[in-house]
Design an enzyme around this catalytic site. Structure first.
Site, PDB file in Angstrom:
ATOM      1  N   SER A 192       0.843  -1.195   0.000  1.00 55.17           N
ATOM      2  CA  SER A 192       0.000   0.000   0.000  1.00 55.17           C
ATOM      3  C   SER A 192       0.874   1.239   0.000  1.00 55.17           C
ATOM      4  CB  SER A 192      -0.875  -0.003   1.253  1.00 55.17           C
ATOM      5  OG  SER A 192      -1.522   1.244   1.414  1.00 55.17           O
ATOM      6  N   TYR A 238      -1.655   0.190  10.472  1.00 52.76           N
ATOM      7  CA  TYR A 238      -1.787  -0.198   9.067  1.00 52.76           C
ATOM      8  C   TYR A 238      -0.517   0.169   8.299  1.00 52.76           C
ATOM      9  CZ  TYR A 238      -3.729  -0.661   4.363  1.00 52.76           C
ATOM     10  OH  TYR A 238      -3.946  -1.024   3.055  1.00 52.76           O
TER      11      TYR A 238
END
Length: 108
Positions: A4, A17
């Site tokens: 990501s 995250y």
């Protein structure tokens, strides 16, 4: 690996995250070095928030939820699934046979 943009820089998605995605990027680089002698390449693609069918459905009642994200993106839009798949496909092609340990950011 598909990671990501949050693993490359802060995206507002939270520390946990971001750290998890950064760890996957680091693992990509380490395994690329360790497995190169076996002729195994390890690379990663780090997409920005992507316009998937699930995201389209989640924002259909209020598309303005994505306005801020689009403002933060140089191209002022989210990538399509196909635009994220393109760099993944590149890693499968003979033209990338000498590429290992790399991260391609798909962040518009």
């Amino acid at each position: 690996n598909v990671t990501s943009a949050a693993g490359v820089g802060s995206t507002g998605t939270g520390a946990v995250y971001g750290m998890a995605k950064a760890a996957l990027i680091q693992m990509t680089k380490i395994l690329a070095c360790e497995w190169a002698k076996l002729n195994i390449r390890v690379n990663s693609v780090a997409p920005w928030m992507t316009m998937t069918p699930m995201l389209q459905d989640a924002t259909k009642d209020d598309p303005s939820q994505l306005d801020k994200v689009k403002e933060w993106t140089p191209m002022h839009r989210l990538p399509t699934v196909e635009e994220v798949a393109g760099p993944i496909t590149f890693f499968l092609m003979p033209s990338s046979r000498y590429v290992t340990g790399q991260v391609i950011s798909v962040d518009g």
